[in-house]
Design a protein around this motif. Structure first.
Motif, PDB file in Angstrom:
ATOM      1  N   ASP A   1     -15.104   2.294 -13.654  1.00 10.59           N
ATOM      2  CA  ASP A   1     -14.157   2.084 -14.904  1.00 10.59           C
ATOM      3  C   ASP A   1     -13.634   3.458 -14.992  1.00 10.59           C
ATOM      4  N   HIS A   2     -12.443   3.292 -15.899  1.00 13.92           N
ATOM      5  CA  HIS A   2     -11.578   4.591 -16.135  1.00 13.92           C
ATOM      6  C   HIS A   2     -11.008   5.203 -15.311  1.00 13.92           C
ATOM      7  N   VAL A   3     -11.150   4.822 -13.992  1.00 16.27           N
ATOM      8  CA  VAL A   3     -10.310   5.566 -12.785  1.00 16.27           C
ATOM      9  C   VAL A   3      -9.068   4.775 -12.423  1.00 16.27           C
ATOM     10  N   HIS A   4      -8.084   5.707 -12.334  1.00 16.56           N
ATOM     11  CA  HIS A   4      -6.626   5.223 -11.833  1.00 16.56           C
ATOM     12  C   HIS A   4      -6.708   5.757 -10.561  1.00 16.56           C
ATOM     13  N   PHE A   5      -6.764   4.665  -9.490  1.00 17.92           N
ATOM     14  CA  PHE A   5      -6.567   5.183  -8.052  1.00 17.92           C
ATOM     15  C   PHE A   5      -5.290   4.592  -7.529  1.00 17.92           C
ATOM     16  N   ASN A   6      -4.410   5.481  -7.005  1.00 18.78           N
ATOM     17  CA  ASN A   6      -3.126   5.009  -6.505  1.00 18.78           C
ATOM     18  C   ASN A   6      -3.203   4.985  -5.018  1.00 18.78           C
TER      19      ASN A   6
ATOM     20  N   VAL B   1       0.999  -1.321  -0.173  1.00 20.42           N
ATOM     21  CA  VAL B   1      -0.057   0.141   0.001  1.00 20.42           C
ATOM     22  C   VAL B   1       0.854   1.352   0.031  1.00 20.42           C
ATOM     23  N   THR B   2       2.043   1.161   0.571  1.00 19.97           N
ATOM     24  CA  THR B   2       2.867   2.434   0.639  1.00 19.97           C
ATOM     25  C   THR B   2       3.771   2.272  -0.498  1.00 19.97           C
ATOM     26  N   LYS B   3       3.855   1.629  -1.380  1.00 23.38           N
ATOM     27  CA  LYS B   3       4.463   1.382  -2.457  1.00 23.38           C
ATOM     28  C   LYS B   3       4.248   1.621  -3.776  1.00 23.38           C
ATOM     29  N   GLY B   4       2.784   0.962  -4.117  1.00 19.13           N
ATOM     30  CA  GLY B   4       2.473   1.040  -5.374  1.00 19.13           C
ATOM     31  C   GLY B   4       0.688   1.418  -5.455  1.00 19.13           C
ATOM     32  N   ALA B   5       0.367   1.254  -6.529  1.00 17.57           N
ATOM     33  CA  ALA B   5      -1.055   1.579  -6.792  1.00 17.57           C
ATOM     34  C   ALA B   5      -2.060   0.711  -6.124  1.00 17.57           C
ATOM     35  N   ALA B   6      -1.849  -0.494  -6.081  1.00 15.86           N
ATOM     36  CA  ALA B   6      -2.716  -1.364  -5.429  1.00 15.86           C
ATOM     37  C   ALA B   6      -2.080  -1.816  -3.816  1.00 15.86           C
TER      38      ALA B   6
ATOM     39  N   HIS C   1      -1.987   8.481  -1.752  1.00 18.26           N
ATOM     40  CA  HIS C   1      -2.952   8.899  -0.800  1.00 18.26           C
ATOM     41  C   HIS C   1      -2.308   8.495   0.620  1.00 18.26           C
ATOM     42  N   ILE C   2      -2.166   7.295   0.831  1.00 18.03           N
ATOM     43  CA  ILE C   2      -1.351   7.122   2.203  1.00 18.03           C
ATOM     44  C   ILE C   2      -0.427   7.954   2.747  1.00 18.03           C
ATOM     45  N   LEU C   3       0.777   8.070   1.491  1.00 17.55           N
ATOM     46  CA  LEU C   3       1.720   8.922   1.773  1.00 17.55           C
ATOM     47  C   LEU C   3       1.341  10.376   2.191  1.00 17.55           C
ATOM     48  N   PHE C   4       0.404  10.774   1.229  1.00 16.20           N
ATOM     49  CA  PHE C   4       0.008  12.338   1.705  1.00 16.20           C
ATOM     50  C   PHE C   4      -0.458  12.449   2.943  1.00 16.20           C
ATOM     51  N   PHE C   5      -1.363  11.630   3.346  1.00 21.39           N
ATOM     52  CA  PHE C   5      -2.108  11.865   4.755  1.00 21.39           C
ATOM     53  C   PHE C   5      -1.221  11.482   5.896  1.00 21.39           C
ATOM     54  N   SER C   6      -0.480  10.508   5.625  1.00 22.35           N
ATOM     55  CA  SER C   6       0.394  10.163   6.875  1.00 22.35           C
ATOM     56  C   SER C   6       1.683  10.934   6.964  1.00 22.35           C
TER      57      SER C   6
ATOM     58  N   LEU D   1       8.692  -8.805  -4.899  1.00 25.06           N
ATOM     59  CA  LEU D   1       7.764  -8.503  -6.341  1.00 25.06           C
ATOM     60  C   LEU D   1       6.868  -7.524  -5.306  1.00 25.06           C
ATOM     61  N   VAL D   2       6.664  -6.326  -6.020  1.00 22.86           N
ATOM     62  CA  VAL D   2       5.762  -5.336  -5.557  1.00 22.86           C
ATOM     63  C   VAL D   2       4.762  -5.351  -6.977  1.00 22.86           C
ATOM     64  N   SER D   3       3.635  -5.756  -6.782  1.00 23.02           N
ATOM     65  CA  SER D   3       2.611  -5.583  -7.656  1.00 23.02           C
ATOM     66  C   SER D   3       2.229  -4.318  -8.026  1.00 23.02           C
ATOM     67  N   GLY D   4       2.095  -3.993  -9.217  1.00 21.54           N
ATOM     68  CA  GLY D   4       1.877  -2.434  -9.760  1.00 21.54           C
ATOM     69  C   GLY D   4       3.191  -1.809 -10.119  1.00 21.54           C
ATOM     70  N   LEU D   5       4.230  -2.092  -9.719  1.00 18.91           N
ATOM     71  CA  LEU D   5       5.537  -1.416  -9.918  1.00 18.91           C
ATOM     72  C   LEU D   5       6.142  -2.431 -11.081  1.00 18.91           C
ATOM     73  N   ASP D   6       7.000  -1.424 -11.884  1.00 20.91           N
ATOM     74  CA  ASP D   6       7.517  -1.849 -12.904  1.00 20.91           C
ATOM     75  C   ASP D   6       8.976  -2.201 -12.923  1.00 20.91           C
ATOM     76  N   ASN D   7       9.506  -3.001 -13.615  1.00 24.69           N
ATOM     77  CA  ASN D   7      10.785  -3.311 -13.569  1.00 24.69           C
ATOM     78  C   ASN D   7      11.325  -3.249 -14.874  1.00 24.69           C
ATOM     79  N   TRP D   8      12.588  -2.506 -15.451  1.00 25.23           N
ATOM     80  CA  TRP D   8      12.905  -2.789 -16.695  1.00 25.23           C
ATOM     81  C   TRP D   8      14.230  -3.578 -16.639  1.00 25.23           C
ATOM     82  N   TYR D   9      14.301  -4.512 -17.354  1.00 26.97           N
ATOM     83  CA  TYR D   9      15.205  -5.312 -17.515  1.00 26.97           C
ATOM     84  C   TYR D   9      16.173  -5.134 -18.915  1.00 26.97           C
ATOM     85  N   ALA D  10      17.215  -5.389 -18.918  1.00 27.39           N
ATOM     86  CA  ALA D  10      17.978  -4.898 -19.942  1.00 27.39           C
ATOM     87  C   ALA D  10      18.285  -6.445 -20.721  1.00 27.39           C
ATOM     88  N   THR D  11      18.103  -6.486 -22.095  1.00 28.21           N
ATOM     89  CA  THR D  11      18.468  -7.568 -22.844  1.00 28.21           C
ATOM     90  C   THR D  11      18.430  -7.043 -24.498  1.00 28.21           C
TER      91      THR D  11
END
Lengths: 253, 202, 756
Positions: free
Chosen positions: B135-140, B84-89, B144-149, C44-54
């Motif tokens: 649909d069509h919404v990108h929630f991250n 939750v603190t690292k990514g969108a989901a 949000h977490i970082l802003f409030f914390s 693995l952090v889902s939703g984060l991207d990694n770029w691998y060189a190849t």
């Protein structure tokens, strides 16, 4: 606080396209398709003139064999400050945001296609079909970009998902957004093998785009806007093609 | 009785039968219409109406008690929802994470046995989604977490309740806020976040 | 109660509308679930991207790429900024590698033919079973030379494994290239004494004189050339001048400042004429001039512009001024290739063209031709040789006589790309066992008996040396960016690495390849050699750090390790002109060209590439024939007219002897006596995206070869054009955008004669 400076900083995203460098190789076209989940243009789509290419390369002939020339120009949404597509939208699905982007809001769009008809650059595309991908090809779809359904207009976004990602990253790190950051550049800019396309913030006086604008457009160089006379004031600046053999501005198309 | 006055005429038996049949047939579209509007409202409010039995939150394949884990054991939200603190989901934890404890803890409980069986089979668990932005919404989550914390100087896990309610106190997780656009925009406006469409819609 | 028709329709309509509304408001069922996987890696952090060189192995040019990976799925390809060949840039073809990876018709496990050959009936077997069957066939060969392995020409460790396997077994190995570069490579060897293709330092050049090579689009290392070209046009230095000489109007020709159309096959004569002017007027390097004329013994006067102007088709004055321009703008490069090298006098043309660089001191200097040194890894086959057409004719003969017992094909499609007149396809029916390593049903795989599908290059390991290097030692590291897509099918199904499969096979046969036991060890062994050099882009004290560093950067290179042999004494020029010869009775010269997106047909299965407009015609999805607009008008041919291109060659079977069909695309840039047809379509086998689509121009080429090298002279066929009466709309992007400009006063493309 760096963070609030980030948030309030005025931005104007823009692009400079140097026609003297463009070789017409189509790398930008496929890069865009890949990044933005653009459905595969089937043969019938081309035949019905309904192929979708947010950025495309137009080719113009000049003269006849043996004194013949072909010239290429990449055309994408010009993100006009005075965009003809915006006022005609009955549902406010297309509007101009504070960062100079001409934005298409998919969930508002009802598919009147007024905007496409009013766009002089023909860079708005309508989804005449539900996008169809074989299951395994869906693995490639970019999760950062909505897959547009049938009945919706779509167009170049300057890869706003990348801008968004970089802005978030910059905010978390407390660093400014760097000019020419490859994570910020739209997919076409990164792909372009000749560096024809340059993307950046026109408000930032030190960015490459604003330097090019000052040198080529403001001080009078090769810069021009596509269809300047229409008064759309685009955020895409073209630099004229250099041709030593051209006597003066030659004939078109 | 005056001339020309409306005279209610007693309907004949045949007419009565005919009318009642029409009435019954008419009920069907009426019911459909009612259902349709209920559906429309539920779609509009983003919350399935009580008639569908969703008010309590959906039944999950494993009855996971948040109360036990959060209230009684005091686990932090971010212990399981680590993304939750690292990514969108925020992400649902993998079964493997559950098993760090449940290899031994809770032996014999029917729900834990279910979990162990799933772990051994190597298959994923299909949880029923409780929160789903339109649909069509990108929630991250991260933003949000970082802003409030950061703004309120609180732990990230204390921010969750802003939108999700007191999940720690729910036996069955249900949606606490509508999470419709008005909801989002109001909050954005109150907190000085951008309300540009392209912030979420792209 | 009677229900009228009208009422009934009303009810049905109402019900339908309700169904539509309910359907539209509903959420797809899959959306209602959120899956928690059983196990995921800790990091693995889902939703984060990694770029691998190849490395991109889609084309032989081997660009370094980075691939965006999210949750185990490859999402996007971009150029690797560090990699010296392409420096962060990539082409449309690199991008489409993702579709090759996730192709819906990828072969998901080893197949064994059950029906007739080419009948398309297969049975899926396990890897041990398939390899066992192949080993049995190999053991049964009476003569080991009856094993023939066909691969693409590549300098890589998998190539090395193939090499070792064939040599230790005693078989033959051929390296396949559709539009073969034999003549160019031979000329480079003769003129510069180099085994590897040199680098053209376009970036620092002031003048480019290119002959026939579509070097910005398909020839050589297009991305590298194009990257330099951008700088050449509008870099820090004065704008360079580019003159292109060709017998067709190519994308490179369109980008040039000036294009000269020569008569097909006369490029070499023009180059000699330019050389004669430079020598005559004393503008060139005198030592080189002396060597080139063999101490004055070669009479350059016979190539004087006024004597050759008619034969070349360019006026004497212009040849004269061109020679002056080329000699005066230093550094300048002469580049030759493409159709100029594909005539019966191809080698002559190439020698004449590449010798020009000696005259203007452009050999081994920045802005000129830079040599590529050998990589610092033992064993890695850094000399890329290509089998010539003569070799293929010989092989077809062998196959016909039953001299080939097992034909193994990897990363090549000779059944598609060899001219029909060789009869290669028919001869293949005399080969008892054909093995294909392709993971797509291309024309060769469709005729195979055993299909051993290999990994996509995005799932596989390798170390490769780019054929067109950057002028210094460069080694590319290829690593899997995702786990094999078909991994979930189990260890015995799915795809495998080519090198692993060959090594397993060798172990089964008891062959000692003289290599480490596994491919992984082999790669580490190669990396250890680089580590031992202790220089270059990655240096580290311990090997693990070096290995990780090289994988992160996508390779190892040393910008200081340039070729030592700079001073090459040029050999004498050919004493007299060798005239090109043409076959066929038609009125038009046929110039086939590699399609910008499909190349020689390898990209035809990828829908993105099929839908990529050709730069010149903007046509997609079909085979078209470019014909001069005026000639077409005289012949009453309009765009989209289905025409038959007839040569007197083709397969013995009647259909292609009558020629192939293509859609006419008249445009003003084609010389009147030339028609041009792109390669890439007309696959007999293939996936859903290319099967039965368009025509294959290679099938009607005359079996003509260069007189000296035996390379296929693919531009030496003459054809006639016949209208069939049919018309099909040519699917092209042009006109999707209506005719510009809408305002006659405004040009779309503005042009200025002066550079600012």
């Amino acid at each position: 606080m760096a963070e609030s400076a980030q948030a309030t900083q005025k931005r104007q995203w823009g692009m400079v396209i140097d026609l003297d460098k463009c070789i017409g190789c189509q790398a930008c076209v496929v890069a865009c398709q890949s990044e933005n989940n653009i459905p595969v243009n089937e043969e019938a789509h081309f035949n019905q003139r309904r192929a979708i290419q947010w950025i495309h390369i137009q080719r113009y002939w000049e003269g006849e064999w043996p004194h013949v020339k072909a010239r290429f120009i990449p055309v994408l949404c010009q993100h006009c400050d005075n965009a003809p597509c915006e006022p005609v939208c009955p549902v406010y699905a297309t509007y101009h945001n504070t960062e100079g982007l001409n934005v298409q809001v998919y969930n508002r769009c009802v598919g009147t296609r007024f905007c496409a008809n009013n766009c002089p650059y023909v860079v708005r595309f309508f989804n005449f079909w539900e996008p169809a991908y074989p299951n395994s090809l869906k693995n490639q779809l970019n999760p950062d970009v909505t897959v547009r359904s049938r009945g919706i207009m779509e167009k170049c976004t300057f890869c706003v998902q990348r801008i968004s990602r970089v802005r978030r990253q910059a905010k978390n790190d407390g660093t400014p957004i760097a000019d020419g950051d490859r994570a910020l550049n739209p997919a076409c800019v990164n792909a372009c093998p000749t560096d024809t396309l340059v993307f950046g913030d026109l408000e930032d006086p030190n960015s490459r785009v604003s330097k090019l604008r000052d040198k080529e457009l403001v001080e009078g160089g090769r810069g021009y806007h596509l269809y300047e006379h229409l008064g759309t004031s685009p955020n895409v600046i073209y630099l004229k093609k250099v041709d030593k053999h051209a006597v003066e501005e030659p004939a078109h198309a | 009785m005056l001339q020309g006055d409306f005279q209610p005429k007693k309907p004949t038996r045949k007419q009565l039968i005919k009318l009642s049949i029409f009435g019954l047939i008419g009920l069907v579209p009426l019911t459909a219409l009612v259902f349709f509007f209920m559906f429309l409202f539920s779609a509009w409010l983003g919350k399935p109406m009580a008639v569908f039995g969703y008010d309590e939150g959906p039944t999950q394949p494993i009855a996971f008690p948040h109360t036990r884990h959060v209230q009684e054991l005091g686990l932090d939200c971010t212990f399981c929802h680590r993304n939750v603190t690292k990514g969108a989901a925020a992400t649902i934890p993998p079964v493997g994470l559950c098993m760090t404890c449940h290899k031994v803890v809770g032996e014999g409980l029917p729900e834990v046995e279910k979990l162990q069986a799933i772990y051994d089979s190597g298959k994923p668990i299909d949880w029923v989604r409780v929160h789903r932005v339109p649909d069509h919404v990108h929630f991250n989550h991260q933003a949000h977490i970082l802003f409030f914390s950061q703004r309120d100087a609180i732990a990230p896990s204390q921010v969750c309740a802003t939108c999700h309610g007191d999940v720690g106190g729910m036996v069955k997780v249900k949606q606490a806020r509508y999470l419709k656009m008005a909801d989002c925009v109001n909050c954005h406006r109150d907190n000085g976040a951008p309300t540009d469409c392209v912030t979420c819609h792209y | 109660m009677k229900l009228t028709r009208r009422q009934f329709l009303g009810l049905v309509g109402g019900g339908g509308a309700a169904a539509v509304i309910f359907q539209a408001c509903g959420v797809p069922e899959a959306e209602l679930f959120v899956e928690s996987t059983n196990q995921i890696p800790e990091d693995l952090v889902s939703g984060l991207d990694n770029w691998y060189a190849t490395l991109c192995r889609q084309c032989p040019s081997t660009e370094g790429i980075v691939v965006r990976v999210m949750e185990g799925r490859a999402k996007k390809v971009e150029g690797n900024v560090d990699f010296p060949v392409n420096q962060g840039k990539h082409s449309a073809r690199c991008e489409a590698g993702l579709q090759a990876l996730y192709h819906p018709d990828r072969i998901a496990g080893p197949l064994v033919r059950t029906g007739e050959r080419g009948g398309g009936q297969w049975e899926e077997v396990s890897w041990p079973d398939a390899l066992g069957r192949l080993a049995q066939q190999l053991r049964g060969l009476r003569d080991p030379a009856a094993l023939v392995m066909v691969t693409s020409p590549e300098n890589s460790y998998s190539g090395l494994v193939a090499d070792r396997f064939v040599t230790r077994f005693g078989g033959q190995r051929l390296r396949y290239e559709t539009l073969e570069s034999t003549n160019v490579r031979r000329a480079v060897k003769l003129v510069y004494g180099q085994d590897r293709m040199p680098d053209f330092d376009i970036e620092n050049s002031a003048y480019i004189l290119s002959f026939g090579a579509d070097f910005l689009n398909t020839w050589g290392s297009p991305v590298r050339h194009a990257r330099g070209y951008g700088q050449f046009r509008q870099g820090d230095r004065e704008r360079g001048t580019h003159v292109h000489v060709d017998s067709r109007f190519s994308m490179t020709g369109a980008s040039a400042d000036e294009i000269f159309f020569v008569k097909p096959g006369r490029e070499g004569l023009l180059a000699l004429s330019i050389a004669s002017v430079i020598i005559e007027d004393g503008m060139g390097n005198t030592a080189a001039a002396d060597a080139l004329t063999d101490g004055g013994r070669i009479d350059m006067g016979r190539f004087a512009p006024d004597r050759v102007a008619d034969a070349v088709g360019v006026s004497a004055d212009r040849i004269h001024s061109l020679a002056h321009e080329f000699a005066e703008h230093r550094p300048g490069i002469a580049i030759g290739g493409g159709s100029a090298a594909a005539h019966t006098n191809g080698l002559f043309n190439m020698i004449a063209i590449y010798s020009l660089n000696h005259l203007v001191n452009a050999v081994g200097v920045p802005g000129g031709v830079m040599f590529n040194p050998q990589p610092p890894i033992r064993d890695l086959p850094a000399v890329s040789t290509v089998s010539s057409f003569a070799d293929w004719q010989k092989l077809a003969g062998q196959m016909r006589n039953g001299g080939v017992g097992v034909l193994m094909v990897r990363d090549a499609d000779p059944m598609y790309g060899l001219p029909g007149a060789t009869g290669f396809r028919d001869a293949s029916f005399n080969v008892p066992v054909i093995v294909s390593f392709s993971n797509r049903m291309d024309d060769t795989t469709a005729l195979a008996d055993i299909v051993l599908p290999e990994h996509s290059y995005l799932e596989d390991w390798d170390i490769a040396v780019p054929d067109h290097g950057p002028g210094y030692q460069t080694v590319g590291f290829q690593q899997p960016v995702i786990r094999p897509f078909f991994e979930s099918r189990g260890a015995h199904l799915g795809t495998r690495s080519f090198a692993d499969a060959i090594m397993t096979l060798a172990a089964d046969l008891g062959l000692d390849l003289g290599l480490p036991a596994t491919f992984a060890e082999m790669l580490q062994d190669g990396a250890a050699q680089l580590h031992g050099e202790g220089r270059g882009s990655v240096t580290a004290t311990d090997f693990r750090a070096f290995w990780n560093g090289a994988l992160q950067r996508g390779g190892w290179w040393d910008a200081n390790a340039r070729s030592a042999e700079a001073a090459v004494r040029p050999p004498a020029l050919p004493a007299q002109e060798e005239a090109p010869q043409f076959d066929g009775s038609g009125t038009f010269h046929l110039i086939p060209f590699a399609s910008a997106s499909l190349m020689d047909g390898r990209g035809a299965s990828l829908p993105w590439l099929q839908a990529t407009p050709d730069p010149i015609s903007s046509a997609t999805w079909r085979t078209w024939v470019e014909i001069n607009a005026k000639v077409a008008e005289e012949m009453d041919i309009r765009e989209g007219d289905l025409v038959r291109i007839v040569s007197s060659f083709g397969n013995p079977d009647a259909s292609s002897a009558e020629g192939i069909e293509a859609l006419a695309y008249p445009h003003p840039g084609v010389p009147p006596d030339v028609v041009c047809v792109p390669l890439g379509q007309g696959h007999r086998g293939g996936t859903r995206y290319e099967k039965g689509r368009g025509s294959n121009i290679m099938s009607i080429l005359a079996p003509r070869a260069d007189t000296q090298t035996g390379a296929l002279a693919w531009a030496a066929t003459r054809v006639s054009i016949q209208k069939t009466g049919g018309w099909v709309r040519l699917p092209k992007f042009e006109n999707t955008v209506p005719d510009f400009p809408r305002d006659e006063e405004q040009e779309v493309i503005k042009i200025t004669p002066t550079d600012t």
